[in-house]
Design an enzyme around this catalytic site. Sequence first.
Site, PDB file in Angstrom:
ATOM      1  N   GLU A  51      -4.359  -4.255  12.102  1.00 45.16           N
ATOM      2  CA  GLU A  51      -5.550  -4.058  11.289  1.00 45.16           C
ATOM      3  C   GLU A  51      -5.999  -5.404  10.708  1.00 45.16           C
ATOM      4  OE1 GLU A  51      -6.794  -1.450   7.307  1.00 45.16           O
ATOM      5  OE2 GLU A  51      -4.695  -1.927   7.713  1.00 45.16           O
ATOM      6  N   HIS A  52      -5.087  -6.097  10.055  1.00 44.92           N
ATOM      7  CA  HIS A  52      -5.359  -7.423   9.491  1.00 44.92           C
ATOM      8  C   HIS A  52      -4.465  -8.441  10.203  1.00 44.92           C
ATOM      9  CE1 HIS A  52      -7.206  -5.495   5.884  1.00 44.92           C
ATOM     10  NE2 HIS A  52      -6.205  -4.633   6.007  1.00 44.92           N
ATOM     11  N   HIS A  80     -33.953  14.473  41.701  1.00 44.96           N
ATOM     12  CA  HIS A  80     -34.035  13.050  41.370  1.00 44.96           C
ATOM     13  C   HIS A  80     -34.857  12.310  42.424  1.00 44.96           C
ATOM     14  CE1 HIS A  80     -30.741  13.946  38.619  1.00 44.96           C
ATOM     15  NE2 HIS A  80     -30.678  12.679  38.211  1.00 44.96           N
ATOM     16  N   HIS A  99       0.820  -1.211   0.000  1.00 43.84           N
ATOM     17  CA  HIS A  99       0.000   0.000   0.000  1.00 43.84           C
ATOM     18  C   HIS A  99       0.854   1.261   0.000  1.00 43.84           C
ATOM     19  CE1 HIS A  99      -4.260  -1.085   0.235  1.00 43.84           C
ATOM     20  NE2 HIS A  99      -3.873  -2.187   0.838  1.00 43.84           N
TER      21      HIS A  99
END
Length: 442
Positions: free
Chosen positions: A335-336, A428, A267
């Site tokens: 990532e992978h 509350h 990449h």
Amino acid sequence: MTEPTINFLRLADLSPEKRQQLLTRTEGDLSSYLEKLKPIIEAVRERGDEALAEFANHFDKSPVTADTIAATPSDFARAKKELEPDVVAAIGYAAANIRKFHEEQKPEEMWMEEISPGSFAGDRSLPIPSVACYIPRGKGAFPSSVMMTCIPASVAGVPDICIITPPGPDGHIDAATLVAAEAAGVSKVYKAGGAQGIAAVAFGTKTIGRYAKVVGPGSPWVVAAKRLLAGRIDTGTPAGPSEAIVFADGTTSGKLAALDLLIEAEHGPDSGAFIVTTSEEVARDALAAIPYYWKEMGEQRVSFTRAVLTSDRGGILIARDAEEAFAFINDYAPEHLQVLSKEPKKYLPLIRYAGEVLLGEYSPSTLANFVVGPSHVLPTGGWAKTFSALSVHDFMKRTSIVEVTRAAYASHAKYAGVIARYEGFDAHANAVSKLRDKLLGN
């Protein structure tokens, strides 16, 4: 000058400092980008389309003008004519699988269960109002990223989806990007790359609307822009430069491990790619095979992979055993993660953190990246420890739904009142006190 060699290291021999260097990603320190990006972002905020055109001219060397930022119907028609039929067919094949996967993944619109007698709670899931999908182009064209971002958004039911992407030197949007956009059902495609594209969807321009969220992978420049603009737009899963670890035990081939190591490394020089193996033989076979595979690749991709594997961002690591191997893998949180073994599933209990896990010798990330179905937009930079793969859930917002019956109210009110008073919240406590009983006639 001696050419740098591929890293070939033993995990047991690494100093703490060297181990940390191997875990560090290019987007880990964005300080050098942040200051440089501020003028770009400010220019888009102030001058909108004019600034986008100027940056397209300067950074992309593309003759874009302020009135040609949006893709036109003729652009889509041109793209279909330009693209080879086999590419069109592959996009159609991938789109069908990606849509099918995300349709299966989509949650039911609403569920409610009786949590205790008379009290019901659940979730309602509805699509977010709008999303911009960033599609990079600097090191190639990525129609797969169009499908992996836009199709989950479409399946989720997001009513306004757009694509932002750098224009080419001819002033046009990549043809395959437009064909993939049409396959995903998206007609809004804009020539707006880099940090300026992120700024455009964060602030809006005359041509590009302001979007609620932006997703998609990008360079450190894009990651840095998302970080700077996180207060203006939901920036989703941190997705920077690609990274992968290929784990290989002694039952697989070192040549196969080398083949798959190069997938994410090609990449760009800022990618990360390691083989982690428990086998000395696999490690040495992989090392010997890499130059052979380089002969089958183009010069630029060889340059990218060589840069990765001779830097601290890649190489071959030998572990003494699977426990040591996965201790490093989980620290890295890739990532992978590909698991090469004749019995890959036996390693699942050791895997804690990864964007995706690819099991076995027939599951290279090429298939997962393009055609199997799950999105390939995955957390990088170690964020797989806390972020998940991009999915249909990223394009939907859950709203909790609660209904308490009259019969169940009293038991809940008793304990809720105790907690409210302990935390010092008078209103509350009053809301579940005798004041409410009186108003409801209890």
